[in-house]
Design a protein around this motif. Sequence first.
Motif, PDB file in Angstrom:
ATOM      1  N   SER A  78      55.720   0.624  54.736  1.00 35.90           N
ATOM      2  CA  SER A  78      55.313  -0.615  55.381  1.00 35.90           C
ATOM      3  C   SER A  78      53.893  -1.007  54.973  1.00 35.90           C
ATOM      4  O   SER A  78      53.591  -2.186  54.779  1.00 35.90           O
ATOM      5  CB  SER A  78      55.396  -0.472  56.904  1.00 35.90           C
ATOM      6  OG  SER A  78      56.736  -0.241  57.316  1.00 35.90           O
ATOM      7  N   SER A  98      63.802  -3.930  46.281  1.00 34.68           N
ATOM      8  CA  SER A  98      63.355  -3.835  47.666  1.00 34.68           C
ATOM      9  C   SER A  98      64.479  -3.358  48.565  1.00 34.68           C
ATOM     10  O   SER A  98      64.289  -2.500  49.420  1.00 34.68           O
ATOM     11  CB  SER A  98      62.830  -5.194  48.144  1.00 34.68           C
ATOM     12  OG  SER A  98      62.475  -5.148  49.495  1.00 34.68           O
ATOM     13  N   GLU A  99      65.675  -3.912  48.392  1.00 35.71           N
ATOM     14  CA  GLU A  99      66.801  -3.502  49.214  1.00 35.71           C
ATOM     15  C   GLU A  99      67.191  -2.060  48.930  1.00 35.71           C
ATOM     16  O   GLU A  99      67.572  -1.324  49.838  1.00 35.71           O
ATOM     17  CB  GLU A  99      67.985  -4.430  48.965  1.00 35.71           C
ATOM     18  CG  GLU A  99      67.814  -5.827  49.557  1.00 35.71           C
ATOM     19  CD  GLU A  99      69.024  -6.696  49.322  1.00 35.71           C
ATOM     20  OE1 GLU A  99      69.907  -6.260  48.568  1.00 35.71           O
ATOM     21  OE2 GLU A  99      69.060  -7.798  49.885  1.00 35.71           O
ATOM     22  N   CYS A 102      64.958   0.102  50.829  1.00 30.70           N
ATOM     23  CA  CYS A 102      65.265   0.017  52.259  1.00 30.70           C
ATOM     24  C   CYS A 102      66.507   0.818  52.618  1.00 30.70           C
ATOM     25  O   CYS A 102      66.633   1.271  53.763  1.00 30.70           O
ATOM     26  CB  CYS A 102      65.461  -1.445  52.669  1.00 30.70           C
ATOM     27  SG  CYS A 102      63.924  -2.269  53.139  1.00 30.70           S
ATOM     28  N   GLY A 106      65.280   2.757  55.698  1.00 31.21           N
ATOM     29  CA  GLY A 106      65.930   2.330  56.938  1.00 31.21           C
ATOM     30  C   GLY A 106      66.688   3.443  57.636  1.00 31.21           C
ATOM     31  O   GLY A 106      66.452   3.712  58.830  1.00 31.21           O
ATOM     32  N   GLN A 174      67.386  -4.591  55.057  1.00 32.10           N
ATOM     33  CA  GLN A 174      66.431  -5.455  54.374  1.00 32.10           C
ATOM     34  C   GLN A 174      65.062  -5.325  55.022  1.00 32.10           C
ATOM     35  O   GLN A 174      64.954  -5.126  56.239  1.00 32.10           O
ATOM     36  CB  GLN A 174      66.901  -6.913  54.422  1.00 32.10           C
ATOM     37  CG  GLN A 174      66.169  -7.848  53.495  1.00 32.10           C
ATOM     38  CD  GLN A 174      66.829  -9.219  53.439  1.00 32.10           C
ATOM     39  OE1 GLN A 174      67.505  -9.620  54.378  1.00 32.10           O
ATOM     40  NE2 GLN A 174      66.655  -9.929  52.342  1.00 32.10           N
ATOM     41  N   TYR A 175      64.025  -5.460  54.193  1.00 35.99           N
ATOM     42  CA  TYR A 175      62.675  -5.414  54.736  1.00 35.99           C
ATOM     43  C   TYR A 175      62.396  -6.693  55.502  1.00 35.99           C
ATOM     44  O   TYR A 175      62.533  -7.797  54.971  1.00 35.99           O
ATOM     45  CB  TYR A 175      61.649  -5.243  53.619  1.00 35.99           C
ATOM     46  CG  TYR A 175      60.229  -5.133  54.129  1.00 35.99           C
ATOM     47  CD1 TYR A 175      59.758  -3.937  54.646  1.00 35.99           C
ATOM     48  CD2 TYR A 175      59.371  -6.230  54.098  1.00 35.99           C
ATOM     49  CE1 TYR A 175      58.457  -3.827  55.119  1.00 35.99           C
ATOM     50  CE2 TYR A 175      58.074  -6.129  54.566  1.00 35.99           C
ATOM     51  CZ  TYR A 175      57.622  -4.931  55.073  1.00 35.99           C
ATOM     52  OH  TYR A 175      56.338  -4.826  55.544  1.00 35.99           O
ATOM     53  N   CYS A 182      62.056  -1.778  57.480  1.00 43.26           N
ATOM     54  CA  CYS A 182      63.406  -1.998  56.970  1.00 43.26           C
ATOM     55  C   CYS A 182      64.380  -1.925  58.143  1.00 43.26           C
ATOM     56  O   CYS A 182      64.494  -0.877  58.797  1.00 43.26           O
ATOM     57  CB  CYS A 182      63.758  -0.949  55.916  1.00 43.26           C
ATOM     58  SG  CYS A 182      62.797  -1.082  54.396  1.00 43.26           S
TER      59      CYS A 182
END
Length: 357
Positions: A78, A98-99, A102, A106, A174-175, A182
């Motif tokens: 983060s 990015s995903e 995550c 996440g 997703q962020y 995430c």
Amino acid sequence: MLGNSSSSPNCTLYSQDFAWGVCKVTLMVLLIIAISLGNAVSLLVFLRVKQFRSPQGYLKASLALADFIVGVMVVPYSVYKEVNRLVYGIEQETVESSELTCYIIGPLFAGSTFVSITTIFLLSVERSIAVLKPLHKKVVITKRRTVWFILVTWALSFCMAVIPMLASPDIILQYNTCSNLCTYEFLPNKPPQSHWNIMLLYPIFDFSLLGSTLVINVVTFGALHQYCKTRKQLGVESKGGSQLSFSDINAAKTIGILTFAFAAAFSPIAIFVVGSVMGHKWCHFSFYAFWILTSNSCWNVAIYSIWDPKYRQGVRELFGKKVLKSVSQGPSHSMEVDSTSVAGVVVLKDMFCLDNT
């Protein structure tokens, strides 16, 4: 003049957003330090102080490890994303990368949260048995059973952490720029339809477990109150086998405080999830809700430090006698590493040995 007056509001908004972003990054960095160092000390106390290698000690070590993961993996990501946004103004990563990140961060955050609340539940059960059935404590609560409970807890928690994205193709990780974490979200321009109830899995599970934990703690505190009242009326301490020690009473109080702290930290998240399912977009509230829960990872250590004298004694043994001895004798770094490794091997042998006590 017109150009200056029209650009002034944009500059003001940018400066306010930048200042708020700096405040968030500062908060996150402080949390990284507090969570990582605090829980690292807890794990070292468990490894190096022999009196902590008890069923309760194993559960506390499991809780510290889950919090440690949040401090060294979830929060730093983060910080990276927020600093990236402040410096460049836009995301420099592609959406796919990015995903992909995550999909790791996440489940780690969700799984660690599940481990924390489940471990607090197990700690409450362990203390309840110790208070209500002190004569049966060593027979019912064994190291081997505790280790198996911990392993099952970690496996089930991380399985639950990935249920939403496996159960529905409309849910992705997703962020979120509002919460700076995430999180699970529905695909854009797609209503939740029949899969909205999956998002309620987490608050339902956590509040069910928290409710059970609170009930167990109420029963335990009721028994403690009756025990203390009876002992006070008698005026003397019984020497029978059912006598509770100060350590047992204090440990029950500490775990009760842990339970209330986690319930208070998780309540905003439950409200946010329910609101999201109903279609509400609470950007600022989501940040406060998620980071109140995240900050709970360092409150656990703070509660131990204030309320648990045995933990404070373990810290003194770890950093008092050990440090003084190392300064006077000057051992090499390799000897310290070997000592820690030996302690880890002893703990593993202790966990899986044939002795069930």
